[in-house]
Write an enzyme that holds these catalytic residues in place. Structure first.
Site, PDB file in Angstrom:
ATOM      1  N   SER A   1      10.435   0.687  21.166  1.00 58.77           N
ATOM      2  CA  SER A   1       9.529   0.228  20.109  1.00 58.77           C
ATOM      3  C   SER A   1       8.071   0.320  20.552  1.00 58.77           C
ATOM      4  O   SER A   1       7.168   0.049  19.760  1.00 58.77           O
ATOM      5  CB  SER A   1       9.876  -1.209  19.695  1.00 58.77           C
ATOM      6  OG  SER A   1       9.880  -2.072  20.815  1.00 58.77           O
TER       7      SER A   1
ATOM      8  N   ASN B   1      13.320 -12.437  23.732  1.00 55.80           N
ATOM      9  CA  ASN B   1      13.648 -12.937  22.398  1.00 55.80           C
ATOM     10  C   ASN B   1      12.625 -13.959  21.906  1.00 55.80           C
ATOM     11  O   ASN B   1      12.158 -13.886  20.768  1.00 55.80           O
ATOM     12  CB  ASN B   1      15.053 -13.545  22.389  1.00 55.80           C
ATOM     13  CG  ASN B   1      16.108 -12.514  22.751  1.00 55.80           C
ATOM     14  OD1 ASN B   1      15.795 -11.322  22.843  1.00 55.80           O
ATOM     15  ND2 ASN B   1      17.338 -12.948  22.975  1.00 55.80           N
TER      16      ASN B   1
ATOM     17  N   THR C   1      -1.815  -6.181 -26.554  1.00 64.20           N
ATOM     18  CA  THR C   1      -0.430  -6.490 -26.227  1.00 64.20           C
ATOM     19  C   THR C   1       0.335  -5.241 -26.631  1.00 64.20           C
ATOM     20  O   THR C   1      -0.059  -4.553 -27.578  1.00 64.20           O
ATOM     21  CB  THR C   1       0.115  -7.709 -27.020  1.00 64.20           C
ATOM     22  OG1 THR C   1       0.128  -7.369 -28.418  1.00 64.20           O
ATOM     23  CG2 THR C   1      -0.729  -8.955 -26.815  1.00 64.20           C
ATOM     24  N   HIS C   2       1.377  -4.929 -25.900  1.00 65.40           N
ATOM     25  CA  HIS C   2       2.143  -3.688 -26.143  1.00 65.40           C
ATOM     26  C   HIS C   2       1.233  -2.466 -26.094  1.00 65.40           C
ATOM     27  O   HIS C   2       1.524  -1.441 -26.720  1.00 65.40           O
ATOM     28  CB  HIS C   2       2.874  -3.731 -27.491  1.00 65.40           C
ATOM     29  CG  HIS C   2       3.660  -4.979 -27.716  1.00 65.40           C
ATOM     30  ND1 HIS C   2       4.982  -5.097 -27.372  1.00 65.40           N
ATOM     31  CD2 HIS C   2       3.294  -6.181 -28.222  1.00 65.40           C
ATOM     32  CE1 HIS C   2       5.414  -6.324 -27.675  1.00 65.40           C
ATOM     33  NE2 HIS C   2       4.395  -7.000 -28.178  1.00 65.40           N
TER      34      HIS C   2
ATOM     35  N   SER D   1     -10.392  18.360  -9.126  1.00 62.04           N
ATOM     36  CA  SER D   1      -9.212  19.222  -9.174  1.00 62.04           C
ATOM     37  C   SER D   1      -9.552  20.535  -8.497  1.00 62.04           C
ATOM     38  O   SER D   1     -10.676  21.022  -8.596  1.00 62.04           O
ATOM     39  CB  SER D   1      -8.829  19.465 -10.633  1.00 62.04           C
ATOM     40  OG  SER D   1      -8.078  20.655 -10.748  1.00 62.04           O
TER      41      SER D   1
ATOM     42  N   LYS E   1     -12.616  18.390 -13.983  1.00 53.05           N
ATOM     43  CA  LYS E   1     -11.850  17.164 -13.739  1.00 53.05           C
ATOM     44  C   LYS E   1     -12.517  16.191 -12.775  1.00 53.05           C
ATOM     45  O   LYS E   1     -13.109  16.594 -11.779  1.00 53.05           O
ATOM     46  CB  LYS E   1     -10.464  17.512 -13.163  1.00 53.05           C
ATOM     47  CG  LYS E   1      -9.495  18.121 -14.144  1.00 53.05           C
ATOM     48  CD  LYS E   1      -9.130  17.216 -15.325  1.00 53.05           C
ATOM     49  CE  LYS E   1      -8.225  16.060 -14.937  1.00 53.05           C
ATOM     50  NZ  LYS E   1      -6.858  16.513 -14.642  1.00 53.05           N
TER      51      LYS E   1
ATOM     52  N   ASN F   1     -10.831  12.784 -11.242  1.00 52.02           N
ATOM     53  CA  ASN F   1      -9.595  12.003 -11.319  1.00 52.02           C
ATOM     54  C   ASN F   1      -9.716  10.640 -10.628  1.00 52.02           C
ATOM     55  O   ASN F   1     -10.355  10.536  -9.586  1.00 52.02           O
ATOM     56  CB  ASN F   1      -8.445  12.790 -10.684  1.00 52.02           C
ATOM     57  CG  ASN F   1      -8.202  14.109 -11.397  1.00 52.02           C
ATOM     58  OD1 ASN F   1      -8.332  14.196 -12.616  1.00 52.02           O
ATOM     59  ND2 ASN F   1      -7.882  15.141 -10.632  1.00 52.02           N
TER      60      ASN F   1
ATOM     61  N   GLU G   1      -4.910   5.491  -8.691  1.00 46.41           N
ATOM     62  CA  GLU G   1      -3.525   5.986  -8.677  1.00 46.41           C
ATOM     63  C   GLU G   1      -2.862   5.656  -7.340  1.00 46.41           C
ATOM     64  O   GLU G   1      -1.678   5.319  -7.280  1.00 46.41           O
ATOM     65  CB  GLU G   1      -3.502   7.492  -8.941  1.00 46.41           C
ATOM     66  CG  GLU G   1      -3.893   7.818 -10.374  1.00 46.41           C
ATOM     67  CD  GLU G   1      -4.304   9.275 -10.564  1.00 46.41           C
ATOM     68  OE1 GLU G   1      -3.886  10.133  -9.779  1.00 46.41           O
ATOM     69  OE2 GLU G   1      -5.068   9.539 -11.511  1.00 46.41           O
TER      70      GLU G   1
ATOM     71  N   TYR H   1      19.493 -13.504  18.333  1.00 51.66           N
ATOM     72  CA  TYR H   1      18.769 -12.238  18.381  1.00 51.66           C
ATOM     73  C   TYR H   1      19.744 -11.075  18.403  1.00 51.66           C
ATOM     74  O   TYR H   1      20.741 -11.082  19.121  1.00 51.66           O
ATOM     75  CB  TYR H   1      17.842 -12.133  19.619  1.00 51.66           C
ATOM     76  CG  TYR H   1      17.110 -10.792  19.626  1.00 51.66           C
ATOM     77  CD1 TYR H   1      15.927 -10.624  18.916  1.00 51.66           C
ATOM     78  CD2 TYR H   1      17.658  -9.677  20.256  1.00 51.66           C
ATOM     79  CE1 TYR H   1      15.290  -9.392  18.854  1.00 51.66           C
ATOM     80  CE2 TYR H   1      17.017  -8.440  20.201  1.00 51.66           C
ATOM     81  CZ  TYR H   1      15.839  -8.305  19.502  1.00 51.66           C
ATOM     82  OH  TYR H   1      15.220  -7.084  19.436  1.00 51.66           O
TER      83      TYR H   1
ATOM     84  N   GLN I   1      14.433  -5.625  15.566  1.00 48.52           N
ATOM     85  CA  GLN I   1      13.299  -4.770  15.942  1.00 48.52           C
ATOM     86  C   GLN I   1      12.802  -3.970  14.726  1.00 48.52           C
ATOM     87  O   GLN I   1      11.662  -3.513  14.709  1.00 48.52           O
ATOM     88  CB  GLN I   1      13.725  -3.824  17.075  1.00 48.52           C
ATOM     89  CG  GLN I   1      12.626  -2.942  17.608  1.00 48.52           C
ATOM     90  CD  GLN I   1      13.019  -2.290  18.910  1.00 48.52           C
ATOM     91  OE1 GLN I   1      12.972  -2.912  19.966  1.00 48.52           O
ATOM     92  NE2 GLN I   1      13.434  -1.027  18.851  1.00 48.52           N
TER      93      GLN I   1
ATOM     94  N   LYS J   1       9.288  -4.421  12.575  1.00 51.64           N
ATOM     95  CA  LYS J   1       7.915  -4.047  12.917  1.00 51.64           C
ATOM     96  C   LYS J   1       7.298  -2.967  12.038  1.00 51.64           C
ATOM     97  O   LYS J   1       6.191  -3.142  11.519  1.00 51.64           O
ATOM     98  CB  LYS J   1       7.839  -3.652  14.386  1.00 51.64           C
ATOM     99  CG  LYS J   1       8.046  -4.859  15.252  1.00 51.64           C
ATOM    100  CD  LYS J   1       8.106  -4.573  16.711  1.00 51.64           C
ATOM    101  CE  LYS J   1       8.568  -5.837  17.393  1.00 51.64           C
ATOM    102  NZ  LYS J   1       9.907  -6.326  16.894  1.00 51.64           N
TER     103      LYS J   1
HETATM  104  N1  ARG Z   1      11.498  -4.776  21.340  1.00 53.79           N
HETATM  105  C1  ARG Z   1      12.345  -5.853  21.021  1.00 53.79           C
HETATM  106  C2  ARG Z   1      12.142  -6.257  19.543  1.00 53.79           C
HETATM  107  O1  ARG Z   1      11.217  -5.817  18.977  1.00 53.79           O
HETATM  108  C3  ARG Z   1      12.044  -7.014  21.900  1.00 53.79           C
HETATM  109  C4  ARG Z   1      13.148  -7.991  22.027  1.00 53.79           C
HETATM  110  C5  ARG Z   1      14.241  -7.415  22.843  1.00 53.79           C
HETATM  111  N2  ARG Z   1      15.261  -8.375  23.128  1.00 53.79           N
HETATM  112  C6  ARG Z   1      16.451  -8.037  23.567  1.00 53.79           C
HETATM  113  N3  ARG Z   1      17.304  -8.968  23.760  1.00 53.79           N
HETATM  114  N4  ARG Z   1      16.772  -6.783  23.806  1.00 53.79           N
HETATM  115  O2  ARG Z   1      12.877  -6.981  18.947  1.00 53.79           O
END
Ligand code: ARG
Length: 466
Positions: A31, A119, A164-165, A286, A292, A294, A299, A326, A331, A334
């Site tokens: 990660s 964790n 409305t509508h 455009s 144009k 836009n 949008e 956990y 993960q 994120k």
């Molecule tokens: N990179 C992990 C996460 O985002 C960190 C926690 C990892 N914990 C574990 N028991 N492997 O959740």
């Protein structure tokens, strides 16, 4: 042998492993590419956590100084984009700890994780990061609302059709329309403060799941990290991602409002309406049609609302069957979260830019007001003469039909005699009903479109975001 082939050497958890990880598994598992954005929260968390360990005499005063110096060096490396990532740096937590060992020696660095697990660490980092991001969004949202309110104040005299509508319904003030969205956004602002309150609780000191084995002072850790209290159950502390869900939901709802706001403005900016004109700064051309211009900004505001909602839906799916406590599924919080925070921030800024720079065409707005939009006012006229509304509604409808049959441009073109023919309770003053300004000013009850009522709304909203 490359570093990847030596699990026990390069991985923090490698002790019980004998075989290497599949290189694709390393990539799949990592990660760091996206969680390094939290480096600051991670280092601050470790700083305060080691203070807690120091209070327990698990880390000496001298060791603490060395650790804090090392953490500061790492912070600078990240800030200056000089941190060198290594294979085995699974995530921001392992990367920082590995680097700390290189700087101050493994003997001391090896103590910082005592009683802590990734964790409780990741949950802590995430909450700090989300809290700071939301505080920043709160300021930006406030500035956006202020921009709308300012505009509403200065253009209070402009009338336009209310719909409305998507059909012309009744005349309203342009500022009433602005104030309507400011009301949504102020609710978003208030909701955000409540979300921040729930985000800002400390999981640190919960350990892997069961709690802290050395009796760390969790209140002390929470205070040091500016949390408002601790999460009262260690299992929940490490497994709860409701704060992510809530943040995504908050963002989704805000984007939903921004999207509707954008949709209105897209419609109002068409040549057919011509109520507003976007500044060049928020439009694009455009590649084929030279004429144009836009409303791409609007949008994109509308379109990006979909991706924030997608993040919420996706993450809720990811969490729905996770057993306690956990699990690595978590993960997956994120990427949707970070993406949503950025998308929401940029969207608020773009929406602020659009609304502060567009110009309105007062003449076109007022030219779009048609007499049929006063049919309700005509019905109300007879109500004031004592006729029940259900009856007046019908009578006014007859007037509309009569004007249409006679191919008149509007109900105001009917002669007094024609009104009398339809209902003899009409009197000479019926002609006073055909005034848009009068119609608007009648609606002075709380929340209405009369000038005094709109100004009160603006005052009220201003007070809420103070
Ligand atoms: N990179 C992990 C996460 O985002 C960190 C926690 C990892 N914990 C574990 N028991 N492997 O959740």
């Amino acid at each position: 042998m490359s570093a990847q082939d030596q699990p026990s050497e390069s991985k923090l958890w490698g002790g019980r492993f004998t075989g290497p990880t599949d290189p694709l598994m390393d990539l799949y598992n990592a990660s760091l590419p996206y969680d390094k954005i939290m480096y600051e929260a991670d280092l601050t968390g470790t700083k305060v956590y080691t203070q807690g360990l120091n209070k327990l005499k698990l880390i000496s005063d001298e060791e603490l100084v060395k650790i804090h110096e090392g953490l500061e060096i790492i912070r600078q490396e990240w800030a200056e984009n000089k941190f060198v990532e290594k294979p085995g740096d699974e995530d921001i937590h392992t990367a920082n700890e590995r680097r700390l060992g290189e700087i101050i020696g493994k003997h001391i660095a090896g103590k910082v994780h005592t009683g802590r697990s990734r964790n409780d660490q990741v949950a802590t980092d995430m909450r700090i990061f989300v809290r700071e991001s939301l505080k920043n969004l709160s300021l930006k949202l406030k500035a956006f609302i202020e921009t709308i309110l300012k505009r509403a104040e200065s253009e209070i005299s402009v009338l336009m059709p209310g719909y409305t509508h998507l059909q012309r319904a009744q005349p309203i003030r342009w500022s009433h329309w602005l104030s309507s969205y400011a009301t949504y956004f102020t609710e978003d602002y208030n909701r955000l403060q409540q979300v921040i309150e729930r985000v800002n609780k400390s999981p640190l000191g919960a350990g892997a799941l069961a709690g802290h084995p050395y009796g760390i002072d969790r209140e002390f850790l929470a205070k040091g990290l500016n949390f408002d209290g601790v999460i009262g159950n260690s299992l929940t502390a490490v497994s709860d991602r409701d704060f992510v869900v809530e943040t995504l939901f908050w963002g989704t709802l805000l984007m939903n409002h921004i999207s509707r706001f954008a949709e209105d403005l897209i419609i109002y900016s068409t040549a057919e309406f011509g109520f507003v004109k976007l500044a060049d700064a928020y439009s694009t051309g455009s590649s084929l049609m030279p004429q144009k211009k836009n409303p791409d900004s609007l949008e994109l505001l509308r379109g990006k609302s979909g991706r924030v909602f997608g993040g919420l839906a996706g993450f809720l799916m990811s969490t729905k069957s996770i057993p306690s406590t956990y699990n690595k599924d978590m993960q997956e919080d994120k990427e949707p979260l970070f993406d949503a925070l950025t998308t929401v921030e940029h969207s608020i800024l773009i929406a602020t830019g659009v609304i502060s720079t567009l110009t309105i065409n007062k003449e076109k707005m007022e030219a779009a007001l048609t007499m049929d939009m006063l049919a309700t006012d005509l019905a109300d006229y007879l109500v004031r003469k004592g006729v029940p509304f259900r009856e007046t509604h019908h009578i006014s409808g007859e007037c509309v039909r009569k004007a249409e049959d006679e191919k008149l441009s509007g109900i105001d073109q009917l002669s007094f005699e024609q009104f009398k023919e339809i209902d003899d309770r009409f009197e000479k003053d019926v002609m006073d009903s055909f005034d848009f300004e009068v119609s608007v000013e009648r609606r002075s009850a709380i929340g209405g479109t009369a000038k005094s009522a709109v100004l009160k709304q603006l005052e009220n909203l201003k007070a809420q975001i103070k």
